[in-house]
Design an enzyme around this catalytic site. Structure first.
Site, PDB file in Angstrom:
ATOM      1  N   CYS A   1      22.153  43.634 -68.264  1.00 15.55           N
ATOM      2  CA  CYS A   1      22.563  42.373 -68.876  1.00 15.55           C
ATOM      3  C   CYS A   1      23.458  42.650 -70.066  1.00 15.55           C
ATOM      4  CB  CYS A   1      21.360  41.525 -69.267  1.00 15.55           C
ATOM      5  SG  CYS A   1      20.583  41.995 -70.804  1.00 15.55           S
TER       6      CYS A   1
ATOM      7  N   CYS B   1      33.199  43.971 -45.975  1.00 17.73           N
ATOM      8  CA  CYS B   1      33.940  42.865 -45.376  1.00 17.73           C
ATOM      9  C   CYS B   1      34.387  43.272 -43.976  1.00 17.73           C
ATOM     10  CB  CYS B   1      35.148  42.536 -46.246  1.00 17.73           C
ATOM     11  SG  CYS B   1      36.325  41.439 -45.443  1.00 17.73           S
TER      12      CYS B   1
ATOM     13  N   CYS C   1      45.520  68.229 -16.318  1.00 11.45           N
ATOM     14  CA  CYS C   1      45.667  69.581 -15.775  1.00 11.45           C
ATOM     15  C   CYS C   1      46.813  70.303 -16.504  1.00 11.45           C
ATOM     16  CB  CYS C   1      45.968  69.473 -14.287  1.00 11.45           C
ATOM     17  SG  CYS C   1      46.613  70.974 -13.539  1.00 11.45           S
TER      18      CYS C   1
ATOM     19  N   CYS D   1      51.312  67.864 -12.948  1.00 13.87           N
ATOM     20  CA  CYS D   1      50.071  67.366 -12.369  1.00 13.87           C
ATOM     21  C   CYS D   1      49.354  66.482 -13.396  1.00 13.87           C
ATOM     22  CB  CYS D   1      49.175  68.538 -11.980  1.00 13.87           C
ATOM     23  SG  CYS D   1      47.565  68.034 -11.376  1.00 13.87           S
TER      24      CYS D   1
ATOM     25  N   HIS E   1      45.627  73.362  -8.805  1.00 16.31           N
ATOM     26  CA  HIS E   1      46.098  74.338  -9.800  1.00 16.31           C
ATOM     27  C   HIS E   1      44.914  75.063 -10.411  1.00 16.31           C
ATOM     28  CE1 HIS E   1      48.862  70.808  -9.650  1.00 16.31           C
ATOM     29  NE2 HIS E   1      49.689  71.801  -9.291  1.00 16.31           N
TER      30      HIS E   1
ATOM     31  N   CYS F   1      42.325  69.480  -8.684  1.00 17.29           N
ATOM     32  CA  CYS F   1      43.629  69.502  -8.014  1.00 17.29           C
ATOM     33  C   CYS F   1      43.853  70.895  -7.440  1.00 17.29           C
ATOM     34  CB  CYS F   1      44.726  69.137  -9.018  1.00 17.29           C
ATOM     35  SG  CYS F   1      44.709  70.226 -10.465  1.00 17.29           S
TER      36      CYS F   1
HETATM   37 ZN   LIG Z   1      46.745  70.202 -11.369  1.00 15.03          ZN
HETATM   38 ZN   LIG Z   2      37.983  41.522 -46.898  1.00 18.30          ZN
END
Ligand SMILES: [Zn+2]
Ligand SMILES: [Zn+2]
Ligand SMILES: [Zn+2]
Ligand SMILES: [Zn+2]
Ligand SMILES: [Zn+2]
Ligand SMILES: [Zn+2]
Length: 625
Positions: A400, A347, A271, A276, A245, A243
């Site tokens: 176990c 999940c 900007c 702007c 600027h 631009c």
């Molecule tokens: Zn600008």
């Molecule tokens: Zn879930």
């Protein structure tokens, strides 16, 4: 998916040609000169396996992912063994007999059983249970699919998508990357919008409205004062975001640093001029920002591909995992467990660890409850485990629940209920909750009743919490053992100990462990479910639940013990001073062990399947009656 088109034959994905192996079996079986009947049966079973695989190939796109296929290495081993047996039967010489350490007729029968098991497995079990590396249950995934994307792959795909859009819209890639997050990174949405109302898209994103090609940054053509620090710089020493600027690089650097410090919003930076809206894109950031800031900006940009995808792509929540998983199924299919390449199962809906067949709602309620109550539960549980016979404190270091108190006591008992446990049969471990007796008709005061109910409620919670937590520990132990079993040196040692010539003869162990891991996960979450069954209201459901869970649990405990404890006896015979045990004794013991294990794995699979099926219908078979 392109991959799907290429995967004409699922077995190519395995790196082994299963179908080729099956054809070889069929061919070889025609020319045997002994055990003709058994060989013919094996050949028939092999043909059935091929038919089933071909059917599966048609219904599931799961097979695009070779890593999902790992457990089928067991199938390959079964077929390979059958093939070698048939080849043996082509020779009339009995010299071959000794390669197997026992009679070939027995071996043929065992191979036939193995193939029957596979046929049954392939017919009954859901595709996904079979092929997930950790046998996570995916209940509705036949039409869905989830890709795991690695982080560098995220980067590559992001770059590809960006480049494509840049080309179609005739804008520099940096601007395409600026626009795409606003369209959840779906190129077609951006393109549709652009071609129906280009002006609006340009305005919203701060691209030049005149239809010109936007530039990331422009250098001043003449000496200018920086609009932030007001120092004057020669031509080419101040720059703009395309631009009018212009600022010096030092001021730009500070501006970008502040934006990056503000988080991912820096990706839609404009900007510095408040009036702007010119877009500050990646190229400009790279030109002015310090190394750290440019790097952080790049990280935000990468993450946006996942985090701005509108839930289509998610990071794997596994510890330390950098993979992302993409959902490419249909929208109806949003409740499923996903298995990442890192082996973490989660999940898709709620992001918690994989918990099928229990619903996300139950899991959420359960985890909330644990947050407030698990400390008490842990304290109680940690302080109450002693051998019921000798009162010695017992530490549980196996998966176990059948515990043997170390010598000299040697008492066998169930870790969960402290009942004596049989060494061969009888009580292994329990999963059924028995509520404490009620007041029994005795008159009790209101306070007594409240206290009794509170105690009963805590007991019930402790009961399920302990089993929920315990199954995770058992699952982790099983995973460790499984990792161990995947080390070639370990397998070779075990094969040698029982006189096997190839480690593939031990694949049944891996299969058993995969079933154990799956069963532990199902049981773990079944306890969260069980806790929410009201003892009075859901009495009927409770009965069915207890029955199914009890059956599944008993089978699993026996299988786990067989895999964990009895294995040592079978494979470490030499340590027990039997180094000279005759080869046929060792072979016989191994064969018995294998047969028991294969049968028990199958039984466990069936019982777990029943339990899962009951969950999927919320035990409504009962409530309907
Ligand atoms: Zn600008
Ligand atoms: Zn879930
Ligand atoms: Zn300045
Ligand atoms: Zn992961
Ligand atoms: Zn004891
Ligand atoms: Zn018990």
């Amino acid at each position: 998916m392109a991959l799907w088109g290429q995967a004409a034959n699922i077995t190519q994905l395995l790196g082994v040609d299963l179908f080729g192996l099956i054809t070889m079996i069929e061919k070889a079986a025609r020319t045997v000169c002994r055990n003709e009947e058994a060989c013919r049966q094996i050949s028939d079973r092999a043909s059935m396996i091929r038919d089933r695989l071909q059917q599966l190939q048609q219904v599931s796109r799961f097979f695009e992912h070779p890593e999902m296929w790992k457990p089928t290495q067991g199938l390959k081993a079964t077929l390979g063994r059958a093939y070698r047996l048939i080849i043996d039967c082509q020779h009339s010489s009995y010299a071959y007999k000794f390669c197997w350490g026992s009679d070939i007729a027995d071996e043929l029968e065992s191979a036939l059983k193995g193939m029957d098991a596979w046929n049954q497995h392939l017919t009954n079990v859901k595709v996904d249970i079979l092929f997930n590396a950790f046998t996570i249950i995916v209940t509705r995934e036949l039409h869905g699919n989830r890709n795991t994307i690695k982080q560098d792959e995220v980067l590559r795909r992001q770059a590809d998508d960006t480049a494509k859009v840049a080309e179609v819209l005739s804008i520099p890639p940096a601007f395409a990357a600026f626009l795409l997050p606003r369209y959840r990174w779906i190129a077609s949405s951006l393109q549709d919008d652009w071609f129906s109302d280009e002006r609006r898209v340009r305005d919203a994103a701060g691209l030049p409205a005149d239809g010109g090609v936007p530039v990331a940054t422009a250098l001043s053509a003449s000496p200018l004062a920086c609009a932030i620090c007001f120092d004057t710089f020669p031509a080419g020493r101040t720059r703009s975001a395309g631009c009018s600027h212009y600022y010096c690089d030092e001021c730009w650097r500070g501006y970008v640093r502040a934006a990056v410090g503000d988080g991912p919003r820096c990706l839609s930076l404009r900007c510095p001029d408040p009036c702007c809206s010119a877009a500050v894109v990646r190229d400009l950031v790279d030109a002015v920002a310090g190394g750290d800031d440019a790097e952080r900006y790049a990280r935000f940009a990468l993450r946006s591909y996942v985090e701005e995808s509108g839930g289509r792509i998610k990071w794997c929540p596994g510890p330390g995992c950098t993979h992302a998983v993409e959902f490419v199924g249909c929208a109806c299919d949003d409740a499923a467990d996903v298995l990442c390449r890192c082996r973490h199962g989660f999940c898709w809906s709620c992001g918690e660890e994989a918990h099928r067949p229990v619903s996300c709602g139950t899991v959420r309620a359960w985890l909330v409850k644990n947050k407030s109550d698990s400390e008490t539960a842990n304290w109680v549980l940690a302080n109450t485990k002693h051998c019921p016979k000798c009162r010695r404190a017992i530490e549980k270091n196996q998966g176990c629940n059948h515990i043997s108190c170390p010598p000299p006591c040697g008492h066998h008992f169930c870790w969960l209920c402290f009942k004596p446990a049989g060494t061969t049969r009888g009580h292994y471990a329990c999963a059924t909750y028995t509520p404490p007796p009620d007041a029994g008709g005795k008159a009790e005061t209101k306070e007594e009743a409240t206290a009794r109910q509170a105690r009963a409620s805590l007991d019930r919670y402790l009961f399920h919490y302990e089993r929920w937590a315990g199954n995770l520990r058992s699952l982790e132990k099983a995973r460790q053992d499984l990792d161990e079993l995947e080390r070639p040196s370990v397998l070779e040692g075990m094969a040698a100990a029982v006189g096997l010539s190839a480690v593939t003869g031990l694949d049944f162990m891996v299969e058993a462990y995969e079933q154990i891991a799956h069963g532990r996960r199902v049981l773990r979450w079944s306890h969260a479910y069980g806790y929410y069954l009201d003892p009075a209201r859901d009495r009927k459901k409770r009965e069915l639940f207890d029955y199914l869970q009890g059956e599944a649990n008993a089978a699993l405990e026996r299988l786990h013990r067989l895999a964990e404890v009895d294995r040592k006896e079978v494979f470490c015979y030499s340590e027990a001073g039997e180094a000279d045990a005759a080869a046929d004794v060792v072979a016989k013991r191994f064969k018995d062990y294998r047969d028991t294990m294969v049968n028990l794995t199958m039984a466990t699979r069936t019982f777990m399947g029943n339990l899962v099926k009951a969950f999927e219908t919320d035990l409504c078979e009962v409530s309907m009656r």
